[in-house]
Design a protein around this motif. Structure first.
Motif, PDB file in Angstrom:
ATOM      1  N   ILE A  70      12.019  48.692  16.235  1.00 40.08           N
ATOM      2  CA  ILE A  70      11.116  47.629  15.840  1.00 40.08           C
ATOM      3  C   ILE A  70      11.201  46.527  16.886  1.00 40.08           C
ATOM      4  N   LYS A  71      10.199  45.647  16.871  1.00 37.72           N
ATOM      5  CA  LYS A  71      10.226  44.514  17.789  1.00 37.72           C
ATOM      6  C   LYS A  71      11.361  43.585  17.385  1.00 37.72           C
ATOM      7  N   THR A  72      12.226  43.214  18.326  1.00 41.10           N
ATOM      8  CA  THR A  72      13.314  42.306  18.027  1.00 41.10           C
ATOM      9  C   THR A  72      13.250  41.115  18.961  1.00 41.10           C
ATOM     10  N   MET A  73      14.064  40.103  18.696  1.00 40.03           N
ATOM     11  CA  MET A  73      14.047  38.896  19.496  1.00 40.03           C
ATOM     12  C   MET A  73      14.425  39.194  20.936  1.00 40.03           C
ATOM     13  N   LYS A  74      13.888  38.411  21.851  1.00 39.35           N
ATOM     14  CA  LYS A  74      14.225  38.544  23.257  1.00 39.35           C
ATOM     15  C   LYS A  74      15.683  38.179  23.486  1.00 39.35           C
ATOM     16  N   ASP A  75      16.311  38.884  24.401  1.00 37.29           N
ATOM     17  CA  ASP A  75      17.690  38.554  24.766  1.00 37.29           C
ATOM     18  C   ASP A  75      17.657  37.895  26.140  1.00 37.29           C
ATOM     19  N   LEU A  76      17.600  36.567  26.140  1.00 42.84           N
ATOM     20  CA  LEU A  76      17.497  35.811  27.389  1.00 42.84           C
ATOM     21  C   LEU A  76      18.817  35.191  27.815  1.00 42.84           C
ATOM     22  N   PHE A  77      19.863  35.347  27.002  1.00 49.70           N
ATOM     23  CA  PHE A  77      21.048  34.536  27.225  1.00 49.70           C
ATOM     24  C   PHE A  77      22.350  35.319  27.404  1.00 49.70           C
ATOM     25  N   SER A  78      22.300  36.642  27.288  1.00 49.35           N
ATOM     26  CA  SER A  78      23.536  37.423  27.420  1.00 49.35           C
ATOM     27  C   SER A  78      24.191  37.237  28.781  1.00 49.35           C
ATOM     28  N   GLN A  79      23.382  37.215  29.839  1.00 50.35           N
ATOM     29  CA  GLN A  79      23.924  37.162  31.195  1.00 50.35           C
ATOM     30  C   GLN A  79      24.718  35.883  31.454  1.00 50.35           C
ATOM     31  N   HIS A  80      24.366  34.814  30.740  1.00 50.51           N
ATOM     32  CA  HIS A  80      25.039  33.533  30.956  1.00 50.51           C
ATOM     33  C   HIS A  80      25.631  33.031  29.635  1.00 50.51           C
ATOM     34  N   SER A  81      26.223  33.942  28.874  1.00 51.82           N
ATOM     35  CA  SER A  81      26.662  33.613  27.523  1.00 51.82           C
ATOM     36  C   SER A  81      27.755  32.552  27.489  1.00 51.82           C
ATOM     37  N   LEU A  82      28.691  32.573  28.444  1.00 50.30           N
ATOM     38  CA  LEU A  82      29.764  31.574  28.443  1.00 50.30           C
ATOM     39  C   LEU A  82      29.211  30.188  28.750  1.00 50.30           C
ATOM     40  N   LEU A  83      28.302  30.094  29.732  1.00 45.80           N
ATOM     41  CA  LEU A  83      27.669  28.813  30.047  1.00 45.80           C
ATOM     42  C   LEU A  83      26.910  28.292  28.842  1.00 45.80           C
ATOM     43  N   TYR A  84      26.197  29.183  28.156  1.00 44.42           N
ATOM     44  CA  TYR A  84      25.436  28.778  26.977  1.00 44.42           C
ATOM     45  C   TYR A  84      26.363  28.161  25.933  1.00 44.42           C
ATOM     46  N   LYS A  85      27.495  28.809  25.687  1.00 38.18           N
ATOM     47  CA  LYS A  85      28.440  28.296  24.705  1.00 38.18           C
ATOM     48  C   LYS A  85      28.972  26.928  25.108  1.00 38.18           C
ATOM     49  N   GLN A  86      29.319  26.773  26.387  1.00 42.29           N
ATOM     50  CA  GLN A  86      29.954  25.549  26.857  1.00 42.29           C
ATOM     51  C   GLN A  86      28.982  24.383  26.991  1.00 42.29           C
ATOM     52  N   ALA A  87      27.728  24.666  27.322  1.00 35.31           N
ATOM     53  CA  ALA A  87      26.805  23.596  27.714  1.00 35.31           C
ATOM     54  C   ALA A  87      25.804  23.191  26.645  1.00 35.31           C
ATOM     55  N   ARG A  88      25.556  24.048  25.664  1.00 36.33           N
ATOM     56  CA  ARG A  88      24.569  23.701  24.650  1.00 36.33           C
ATOM     57  C   ARG A  88      25.141  22.678  23.657  1.00 36.33           C
ATOM     58  N   PRO A  89      24.281  21.803  23.120  1.00 33.96           N
ATOM     59  CA  PRO A  89      24.772  20.788  22.175  1.00 33.96           C
ATOM     60  C   PRO A  89      25.259  21.414  20.878  1.00 33.96           C
ATOM     61  N   VAL A 115      28.348  36.159   7.446  1.00 37.81           N
ATOM     62  CA  VAL A 115      27.976  37.222   8.376  1.00 37.81           C
ATOM     63  C   VAL A 115      27.116  36.584   9.465  1.00 37.81           C
ATOM     64  N   ALA A 116      27.540  36.698  10.706  1.00 39.36           N
ATOM     65  CA  ALA A 116      26.816  36.116  11.840  1.00 39.36           C
ATOM     66  C   ALA A 116      26.310  37.247  12.712  1.00 39.36           C
ATOM     67  N   THR A 117      24.987  37.344  12.873  1.00 38.47           N
ATOM     68  CA  THR A 117      24.400  38.444  13.637  1.00 38.47           C
ATOM     69  C   THR A 117      23.652  37.945  14.856  1.00 38.47           C
ATOM     70  N   ASP A 118      23.598  38.789  15.868  1.00 39.62           N
ATOM     71  CA  ASP A 118      22.831  38.513  17.071  1.00 39.62           C
ATOM     72  C   ASP A 118      22.620  39.840  17.793  1.00 39.62           C
ATOM     73  N   ILE A 119      21.587  39.918  18.622  1.00 38.09           N
ATOM     74  CA  ILE A 119      21.396  41.146  19.402  1.00 38.09           C
ATOM     75  C   ILE A 119      22.242  41.144  20.665  1.00 38.09           C
ATOM     76  N   SER A 120      22.869  40.014  20.976  1.00 39.09           N
ATOM     77  CA  SER A 120      23.673  39.897  22.193  1.00 39.09           C
ATOM     78  C   SER A 120      25.159  40.020  21.874  1.00 39.09           C
ATOM     79  N   ASP A 121      25.730  41.150  22.199  1.00 38.99           N
ATOM     80  CA  ASP A 121      27.168  41.335  22.042  1.00 38.99           C
ATOM     81  C   ASP A 121      27.931  40.341  22.915  1.00 38.99           C
ATOM     82  N   ALA A 122      27.399  40.082  24.125  1.00 39.28           N
ATOM     83  CA  ALA A 122      28.067  39.149  25.044  1.00 39.28           C
ATOM     84  C   ALA A 122      28.166  37.758  24.452  1.00 39.28           C
ATOM     85  N   GLN A 123      27.113  37.313  23.773  1.00 41.45           N
ATOM     86  CA  GLN A 123      27.157  36.000  23.128  1.00 41.45           C
ATOM     87  C   GLN A 123      28.180  35.970  22.000  1.00 41.45           C
TER      88      GLN A 123
END
Length: 265
Positions: free
Chosen positions: A19-38, A80-88
């Motif tokens: 099925i159509k699922t959400m875009k995965d735009l953030f796996s490649q930079h998952s650590l930066l996303y965690k550290q830098a997002r508010p 239960v916390a779900t995401d399509i990005s294992d890296a995140q």
């Protein structure tokens, strides 16, 4: 930790979906996303919890690296916390009562009518709305609540820097934002929301950031990454130069986006 019908959530699982699922735009930079997002404020959660009659089970969907999950953990028996990005998810904080699962928003293994609260933080605009809402209605208890949360364009108190941010967002990166970004610009007021909606107050997130924190945050923008894939110049150059003479700490604000509702009778 296993809790009742959620014993199957004591480990990571991965599901392949046709099925159509959400875009995965953030796996490649998952650590930066965690550290830098508010981070989200506890005030946001408390506004939502006013409408939640039970605090047994919560589902944080599109959880990323757990920015909102960590707020839910102290208030529910199990999350239960779900995401399509294992890296995140690998960068999410550990809690005894939280199970992180690699699953799409639109189809999960969560038991029917088992969830008291479904939350989606800064992710619902990527979903297949119709399929996701069918899943929400399936898993929610009869009096369960769904909340879509997000934050809009960053605002700086420093007028000159704020103009540069606006220029970056609306001019330099204008053609590099994914089409779904418009729902953020429209403050989630134009997303489909087929629920009995609850009134929520206008909220904002306020921080004092260093220049490096600001640059790190801007580097998480998906449009910036799209731009860098096609150009060799640095779209942050003007901002980086201006920050050299900026105060040590910058006052920044994000408007909070929030829709809260229950299943219509």
């Amino acid at each position: 930790m296993t809790v009742g019908c959620f014993s199957e959530y004591s480990h990571f699982i991965k599901i392949d979906l046709n099925i159509k699922t959400m875009k995965d735009l953030f796996s490649q930079h998952s650590l930066l996303y965690k550290q830098a997002r508010p981070n989200y404020s506890i005030q946001i959660l408390k506004e939502i919890l006013q409408h939640v009659p039970e605090n047994s089970f919560a589902w944080d969907c599109g959880a990323g690296s757990g920015q909102f999950t960590q707020l839910l953990a102290p208030y529910f028996d199990h999350v239960v916390a779900t995401d399509i990005s294992d890296a995140q998810l690998q960068h999410a904080p550990y809690f005894d009562n939280v199970s992180y699962q690699v699953q799409a928003a639109e189809q999960t293994s969560i038991p029917t009518q088992s969830i008291d609260l479904v939350t989606v933080a800064q992710a619902i605009h990527w979903f297949d709305f119709e399929a996701f809402y069918l899943e929400v209605k399936r898993v929610l208890k009869p009096q369960g609540v769904v909340a879509a949360i997000g934050y809009g364009l960053i605002q700086l108190q420093d007028a000159a820097l704020n103009r540069l941010i606006q220029q970056l967002y609306f001019e330099t990166l204008k053609d590099y934002w994914d089409s779904e970004r418009r729902y953020i610009d429209e403050r989630y007021q134009t997303i489909p929301f087929p629920f009995q909606e609850k009134a929520v107050p206008a909220l904002s997130l306020h921080y004092q950031w260093t220049a490096q924190q600001l640059l790190s945050y801007l580097n998480t923008w998906s449009a910036l990454k799209h731009y860098q894939e096609q150009h060799s110049d640095d779209p942050l150059q003007l901002i980086s130069t201006a920050l050299k003479t900026a105060p040590e700490y910058l006052d920044v604000t994000f408007p909070v986006l929030m829709r809260v509702g229950t299943v219509k009778k």
